[in-house]
Design a protein around this motif. Structure first.
Motif, mmCIF file in Angstrom:
data_model
loop_
_atom_site.group_PDB
_atom_site.id
_atom_site.type_symbol
_atom_site.label_atom_id
_atom_site.label_comp_id
_atom_site.label_asym_id
_atom_site.label_seq_id
_atom_site.Cartn_x
_atom_site.Cartn_y
_atom_site.Cartn_z
ATOM 1 N N LEU A 1 -15.867 -2.184 42.827
ATOM 2 C CA LEU A 1 -15.626 -0.793 42.455
ATOM 3 C C LEU A 1 -14.873 -0.773 41.129
ATOM 4 C CD1 LEU A 1 -15.669 2.245 43.053
ATOM 5 C CD2 LEU A 1 -13.531 1.947 44.323
ATOM 6 N N LEU A 2 -15.484 -0.185 40.112
ATOM 7 C CA LEU A 2 -14.845 -0.058 38.802
ATOM 8 C C LEU A 2 -14.236 1.334 38.690
ATOM 9 C CD1 LEU A 2 -17.625 -1.651 36.554
ATOM 10 C CD2 LEU A 2 -15.582 -2.760 37.491
ATOM 11 N N GLN A 3 -12.916 1.376 38.551
ATOM 12 C CA GLN A 3 -12.196 2.647 38.463
ATOM 13 C C GLN A 3 -11.690 2.819 37.039
ATOM 14 O OE1 GLN A 3 -11.275 3.890 41.916
ATOM 15 N NE2 GLN A 3 -10.982 5.914 41.037
ATOM 16 N N GLY A 4 -11.887 4.002 36.459
ATOM 17 C CA GLY A 4 -11.393 4.233 35.106
ATOM 18 C C GLY A 4 -11.815 5.587 34.588
ATOM 19 N N GLU A 5 -11.103 6.064 33.577
ATOM 20 C CA GLU A 5 -11.414 7.362 32.995
ATOM 21 C C GLU A 5 -12.793 7.348 32.334
ATOM 22 O OE1 GLU A 5 -8.335 8.352 30.231
ATOM 23 O OE2 GLU A 5 -6.721 8.121 31.706
ATOM 24 N N SER A 6 -13.346 8.542 32.133
ATOM 25 C CA SER A 6 -14.638 8.643 31.446
ATOM 26 C C SER A 6 -14.515 8.088 30.030
ATOM 27 C CB SER A 6 -15.086 10.111 31.381
ATOM 28 O OG SER A 6 -15.331 10.598 32.674
ATOM 29 N N THR B 1 -16.526 4.901 38.990
ATOM 30 C CA THR B 1 -16.121 6.297 39.114
ATOM 31 C C THR B 1 -14.847 6.562 38.324
ATOM 32 O OG1 THR B 1 -15.543 8.064 40.671
ATOM 33 C CG2 THR B 1 -14.772 5.842 41.208
ATOM 34 N N HIS B 2 -14.711 7.820 37.859
ATOM 35 C CA HIS B 2 -13.449 8.243 37.253
ATOM 36 C C HIS B 2 -12.607 9.012 38.264
ATOM 37 C CE1 HIS B 2 -15.686 12.025 37.003
ATOM 38 N NE2 HIS B 2 -14.524 12.630 36.843
ATOM 39 N N GLN B 3 -13.157 9.214 39.476
ATOM 40 C CA GLN B 3 -12.453 9.970 40.505
ATOM 41 C C GLN B 3 -11.657 9.045 41.421
ATOM 42 O OE1 GLN B 3 -14.780 13.390 42.171
ATOM 43 N NE2 GLN B 3 -16.526 12.335 41.255
ATOM 44 N N ASP B 4 -10.729 9.643 42.170
ATOM 45 C CA ASP B 4 -9.965 8.915 43.170
ATOM 46 C C ASP B 4 -10.731 8.987 44.487
ATOM 47 O OD1 ASP B 4 -8.199 7.886 44.998
ATOM 48 O OD2 ASP B 4 -6.477 9.078 44.365
ATOM 49 N N LEU B 5 -11.479 7.931 44.805
ATOM 50 C CA LEU B 5 -12.321 7.955 46.000
ATOM 51 C C LEU B 5 -11.502 8.084 47.277
ATOM 52 C CD1 LEU B 5 -15.245 5.422 45.387
ATOM 53 C CD2 LEU B 5 -15.158 7.878 45.009
#
Length: 462
Positions: free
Chosen positions: A175-180, A290-294
């Motif tokens: 899972l890659l998390q980060g801002e747009s 995603t840029h969201q908090d899943l």
């Protein structure tokens, strides 16, 4: 000057100019780098280096900081004014973090503190050559291409890339998390290229771009006649990624009713096209971005908890551009070169940014991250009328006031004031208790209170 002879000497080999007034150390560095396969020219002073530059045309300059006469930073400033895109690496025995940050903001490619490991300099030079488009000697093709497109000298990004490469050796979901705009798809491609699946397909699915009614057909495919408009059978994106990597970009926007079907596909490792009674086995490595908090979406029942745990086996956090400001000059130069090559004669021969323009770029807030930076650079290149892009063009492209940094002393005083106020509020003006929480003796704590004109009794309640 015989330009034909010059062209023969200065072909596609990686040329490194090494500068140090310590002749013994200069000779040692040159020997080590020649053994690594680089074409080396030495200079015993900054002045000599400047004389060598037009003849040798190096791809990278390595210079000591402390030298008699012109020092390493002065040499960098002179080179940078003439050739803003030439990477310069500075070596010093007296480095500090503020020095390194200042050097990065000025545009120095890397700042190595002595003593360093024998191959550390070689690795930094290899990264610098990647920016210039020259291959390091003996570098395997896969080694030089797995992280292609990711331009960085940030320790945070290098640590992340090291994690990504380790993760790539397994088939675990990522899972890659980060801002747009931070480059999540680039990171996913890097993981794919570093994996055993590198020669197989990489399929990116943009979950925000597929209409909800077409999700199942797009991902799983369909058989001819299975619904109105299905005039022929079609292979879905999941099956197209067989033996390769499947990226679900913006997975948080996937329709809730489809999430259960995706989970079943991942668990059973097979797809059933719409209108078919037969399932087809698939072998895919899944990366989600995603840029969201899943986790928040799970709590709000907008994302399936069981799917979240299946996707979130390994989580990698992509830093925002504001968290890797040392990369901004490097990225700006990289984009400038790429845009200039693409546009060709349409634009003036832009060579770089003025010092003021670079300062604006480094201090800007960058809510759109790397994507926004590229757009700003392209606008500046298109509108430029001089070889060096001025600050005014950058300011117009940003369409916002540059981020302002307080002087260190003021920032520290502001922090101290807020910290003391919070402590006094928490302890209701009890100085002994506040000093104990701050791990300071009472006399020192009273001195801080006087400095900020804070009266403990003002925080005491009746």
């Amino acid at each position: 000057m015989n330009t034909d002879a010059l062209a023969t000497r200065n072909g596609d080999e990686a040329r490194i100019l090494v500068v140090d007034d310590d002749v013994r150390l200069l000779r040692l560095l040159a020997i080590r780098l020649r053994r690594a396969g680089f074409d080396i020219e030495s200079a015993e002073s900054a002045r000599q280096a400047l004389a060598v530059l037009p003849r040798f045309r190096p791809h990278v300059v390595v210079t000591d900081m402390r030298m008699s006469g012109m020092d390493g930073m002065a040499l960098f400033n002179t080179i940078h004014a003439q050739q803003p895109t030439l990477p310069v690496i500075i070596l010093t025995a007296h480095g500090t973090i503020p020095d390194a940050v200042d050097a990065a903001q000025r545009g120095v490619f890397a700042y190595l503190t002595k003593p360093f490991e024998a191959d550390a300099l070689t690795q930094v030079i290899t990264r610098a050559l990647k920016v210039t488009g020259v291959s390091a000697p003996g570098a395997p093709t896969h080694e030089s291409t797995w992280r292609e497109g990711i331009v960085t000298r940030s320790p945070a990004m290098e640590a992340l890339l090291a994690q990504a490469r380790r993760v790539a050796q397994s088939d675990s979901s990522v899972l890659l998390q980060g801002e747009s705009g931070t480059g999540k798809e680039l990171m996913a491609r890097a993981i794919h290229m570093a994996s055993r699946r590198a020669e197989k397909p990489f399929i990116a699915v943009n979950c925000t771009a597929i209409p909800e009614a077409l999700f199942e057909s797009e991902l799983f495919g369909h058989r001819k006649g299975s619904f109105t408009g299905a005039t022929e059978s079609r292979t879905g994106l999941v099956q197209s990624a067989h033996e390769g990597t499947l990226l679900f970009d913006e997975i948080g926007d996937m329709p809730m009713q489809f999430q259960a079907k995706l989970l079943r596909t991942l668990q059973e490792r097979e797809v059933r096209p719409v209108g078919s009674s037969e399932a087809t086995p698939v072998d895919v490595r899944v990366i989600s971005a995603t840029h969201q908090d899943l986790e928040s979406l799970v709590r709000e029942r907008r994302f399936r908890e069981d799917l979240f745990y299946r996707l979130n086996v390994v989580r990698l956090e992509i830093p925002s551009l504001a968290q890797r400001r040392e990369d901004i000059p490097l990225l700006a130069s990289h984009f400038l070169q790429a845009i200039r090559s693409r546009l060709g004669e349409v634009v003036v021969e832009v060579s770089g940014f003025s010092h003021d323009a670079l300062e604006l770029l480094v201090s800007a807030p960058w809510p759109g991250n790397v994507r926004q930076l590229r757009n700003v650079v392209e606008q500046c290149v298109v509108l430029a009328t001089t070889p060096l892009i001025p600050a005014g063009l950058v300011q117009n492209a940003l369409r916002d006031k540059p981020r302002e940094f307080l002087p260190f002393a003021r920032a520290r005083d502001n922090f101290e004031f807020d910290y003391l106020v919070n402590l006094l509020q928490m302890t209701q003006g009890n100085v002994a208790q506040a000093a104990r929480l701050a791990e300071r003796n009472r006399s020192e704590f009273y001195k801080l209170l006087r400095k900020h004109q804070l009266e403990p009794q003002a925080f005491r309640r009746e």
